[in-house]
Design a protein around this motif. Structure first.
Motif, PDB file in Angstrom:
ATOM      1  N   GLY A  27       0.817  -1.060   0.065  1.00 42.24           N
ATOM      2  CA  GLY A  27      -0.071  -0.093  -0.143  1.00 42.24           C
ATOM      3  C   GLY A  27       1.045   1.248  -0.140  1.00 42.24           C
ATOM      4  N   ASN A  28       0.168   2.277   0.647  1.00 47.41           N
ATOM      5  CA  ASN A  28       0.971   3.662   0.757  1.00 47.41           C
ATOM      6  C   ASN A  28       0.970   4.166   2.397  1.00 47.41           C
ATOM      7  OD1 ASN A  28       1.355   3.945  -2.242  1.00 47.41           O
ATOM      8  ND2 ASN A  28      -0.820   4.031  -2.200  1.00 47.41           N
ATOM      9  N   ASN A  53       5.425   2.425  -0.053  1.00 46.21           N
ATOM     10  CA  ASN A  53       6.341   2.141   1.173  1.00 46.21           C
ATOM     11  C   ASN A  53       5.197   1.893   2.462  1.00 46.21           C
ATOM     12  OD1 ASN A  53       9.559   2.387   0.722  1.00 46.21           O
ATOM     13  ND2 ASN A  53       8.296   3.990  -0.532  1.00 46.21           N
ATOM     14  N   ARG A  54       5.485   1.026   3.083  1.00 43.15           N
ATOM     15  CA  ARG A  54       4.568   1.022   4.239  1.00 43.15           C
ATOM     16  C   ARG A  54       5.477   1.463   5.522  1.00 43.15           C
ATOM     17  NH1 ARG A  54       3.432  -3.515   7.719  1.00 43.15           N
ATOM     18  NH2 ARG A  54       3.646  -4.936   5.958  1.00 43.15           N
ATOM     19  N   VAL A  55       5.294   2.265   6.211  1.00 44.94           N
ATOM     20  CA  VAL A  55       6.266   2.879   7.154  1.00 44.94           C
ATOM     21  C   VAL A  55       5.983   2.027   8.533  1.00 44.94           C
ATOM     22  CG1 VAL A  55       7.022   4.926   8.710  1.00 44.94           C
ATOM     23  CG2 VAL A  55       6.349   5.216   6.326  1.00 44.94           C
ATOM     24  N   LEU A  56       6.816   1.520   9.070  1.00 44.63           N
ATOM     25  CA  LEU A  56       6.877   0.792  10.268  1.00 44.63           C
ATOM     26  C   LEU A  56       6.839   1.708  11.696  1.00 44.63           C
ATOM     27  CD1 LEU A  56       8.649  -2.460   9.371  1.00 44.63           C
ATOM     28  CD2 LEU A  56       6.263  -1.883   9.224  1.00 44.63           C
ATOM     29  N   ASP A  57       8.027   2.687  11.380  1.00 41.62           N
ATOM     30  CA  ASP A  57       8.370   3.317  12.589  1.00 41.62           C
ATOM     31  C   ASP A  57       8.927   4.734  11.873  1.00 41.62           C
ATOM     32  OD1 ASP A  57       8.392   4.322  15.348  1.00 41.62           O
ATOM     33  OD2 ASP A  57      10.516   3.285  15.480  1.00 41.62           O
ATOM     34  N   LEU A  73      11.599   3.697   9.217  1.00 46.21           N
ATOM     35  CA  LEU A  73      11.749   2.204   8.820  1.00 46.21           C
ATOM     36  C   LEU A  73      10.667   1.897   8.114  1.00 46.21           C
ATOM     37  CD1 LEU A  73      13.594  -0.174   9.706  1.00 46.21           C
ATOM     38  CD2 LEU A  73      11.873  -0.754  11.484  1.00 46.21           C
ATOM     39  N   VAL A  74      10.910   1.134   7.031  1.00 49.05           N
ATOM     40  CA  VAL A  74       9.907   0.910   5.982  1.00 49.05           C
ATOM     41  C   VAL A  74       9.953  -0.544   5.529  1.00 49.05           C
ATOM     42  CG1 VAL A  74       9.737   3.176   5.128  1.00 49.05           C
ATOM     43  CG2 VAL A  74      10.816   1.541   3.729  1.00 49.05           C
ATOM     44  N   THR A  75       8.926  -1.269   4.941  1.00 49.08           N
ATOM     45  CA  THR A  75       9.133  -2.388   4.354  1.00 49.08           C
ATOM     46  C   THR A  75       8.251  -2.133   2.957  1.00 49.08           C
ATOM     47  OG1 THR A  75       8.345  -4.768   4.254  1.00 49.08           O
ATOM     48  CG2 THR A  75       6.672  -3.532   5.296  1.00 49.08           C
ATOM     49  N   ASN A  76       8.757  -2.772   1.885  1.00 47.79           N
ATOM     50  CA  ASN A  76       8.246  -2.250   0.641  1.00 47.79           C
ATOM     51  C   ASN A  76       8.306  -3.379  -0.447  1.00 47.79           C
ATOM     52  OD1 ASN A  76      11.049  -2.375  -0.114  1.00 47.79           O
ATOM     53  ND2 ASN A  76      11.227  -0.186  -0.352  1.00 47.79           N
ATOM     54  N   GLY A  77       8.287  -4.619  -0.040  1.00 46.16           N
ATOM     55  CA  GLY A  77       8.381  -5.826  -1.028  1.00 46.16           C
ATOM     56  C   GLY A  77       9.669  -6.158  -1.224  1.00 46.16           C
ATOM     57  N   SER A  78      10.668  -5.335  -0.859  1.00 43.39           N
ATOM     58  CA  SER A  78      12.043  -5.786  -1.039  1.00 43.39           C
ATOM     59  C   SER A  78      12.854  -5.673   0.197  1.00 43.39           C
ATOM     60  CB  SER A  78      12.834  -4.747  -2.133  1.00 43.39           C
ATOM     61  OG  SER A  78      12.892  -3.614  -1.655  1.00 43.39           O
ATOM     62  N   GLY A  79      12.239  -5.697   1.168  1.00 46.35           N
ATOM     63  CA  GLY A  79      12.882  -5.989   2.594  1.00 46.35           C
ATOM     64  C   GLY A  79      12.539  -4.854   3.389  1.00 46.35           C
ATOM     65  N   VAL A  80      13.416  -4.775   4.593  1.00 46.58           N
ATOM     66  CA  VAL A  80      13.224  -3.762   5.497  1.00 46.58           C
ATOM     67  C   VAL A  80      14.331  -2.732   5.196  1.00 46.58           C
ATOM     68  CG1 VAL A  80      13.237  -3.438   7.890  1.00 46.58           C
ATOM     69  CG2 VAL A  80      12.272  -5.667   7.031  1.00 46.58           C
TER      70      VAL A  80
END
Length: 283
Positions: A27-28, A53-57, A73-80
């Motif tokens: 998502g975004n 990007n999904r922002v985790l923190d 800190l993000v996760t986006n389909g290619s890792g953290v």
């Protein structure tokens, strides 16, 4: 959602995620900024979309001349990844194309958090792997232009963590006087915590002895922050045996002592809400 105060611009910023879930759909994310008047009135200034990007923190870094800077800190389909520094302007606009990206792990995450040390030269990241449900920590350093990373250490080897629903999972803070990090997480339907010592170089994530904060099932609803009034102490809040509680955990070396959970509120948080806890300062 995540909330930080950007002290240079005297603005609050909320980070939210849209059209995403914890298991695969990125998502975004959006940055929502709010002004803060002398009498406490807040006014929304900007809504800035951060696509793909999904922002985790989100963590504040510094005031730089006439702007504030922060990292995500993000996760986006290619890792953290740790991304930034991003720029927050005095009018509330956020520039998301500034800064760079540094990969923490090549697998995506369900959730994750990170914490700076006192002078923002070291950090530690905690996250839960989206595929295995296992939790990890990794120490890093920041020289003002680039990150360096140590090796990942599994939090509760060889077991997966629990409580990753509803935006829960791991949390981490840095106890500024000792320079040690403390993580909290759920395993065996109980609230757990332990010290993470990244050593003098900031790269060697060594885990201390696990303690049980409370035997009640937190359902992923727990947070931990530095306690600025007491040295070598962090403060935990979360769902516990008697609904909602708070505890101080004292650091000695790589060990923790739990001084007992005090009841904070006589009702459980609902399924779709989480715990918020803030004792942070940036100066």
């Amino acid at each position: 959602a995540d909330l930080i105060y950007c002290e240079g611009m005297n603005l609050f910023m909320i980070t939210t995620n849209a059209n995403s879930n914890q298991n695969g759909t990125i998502g975004n994310s959006q940055f929502l900024t709010f002004s803060n008047s002398s009498v406490g009135t807040t006014t929304r200034k900007y809504v800035v979309t951060y696509s793909g990007n999904r922002v985790l923190d989100t963590e504040y870094w510094r005031q730089n001349a006439t702007v504030d800077e922060f990292f995500c800190l993000v996760t986006n389909g290619s890792g953290v990844h740790v991304k930034g520094p991003f720029t927050l302007y005095s009018n509330g606009n956020v520039q998301t194309t500034t800064g760079g990206s540094s990969t923490v792990d090549t697998n995506d995450a369900n959730n994750g958090r990170f914490a700076w040390n006192s002078d923002h030269t070291k950090l530690c990241v905690a996250w839960v792997d989206a595929s295995s449900g296992k939790g990890y920590v990794k120490g890093g350093t920041w020289n003002g232009t680039a990150f360096s990373w140590g090796s990942a250490t599994q939090i509760n080897w060889p077991n997966a963590l629990q409580g990753n629903d509803w935006g829960g999972g791991v949390d981490i803070t840095c106890e500024r006087s000792s320079g040690k990090y403390v993580i909290c997480y759920q395993y065996n339907n109980q609230s757990k915590a332990r010290v993470v010592d990244t050593g003098t170089n900031g790269l060697n994530a060594t885990l201390g002895t696990e303690i049980t904060v409370d035997t009640g099932n937190p359902d992923g609803k727990q947070r931990i922050v530095d306690n600025f009034d007491a040295a070598d102490t962090v403060t935990w809040a979360g769902r516990y045996t008697h609904n909602l509680g708070c505890a101080n955990l004292v650091i000695s070396g790589t060990s923790l002592t739990n001084n007992g959970v005090a009841q904070a509120y006589n009702y459980q948080p609902g399924d779709y809400c989480n715990i918020g806890l803030n004792a942070e300062q940036h100066k």
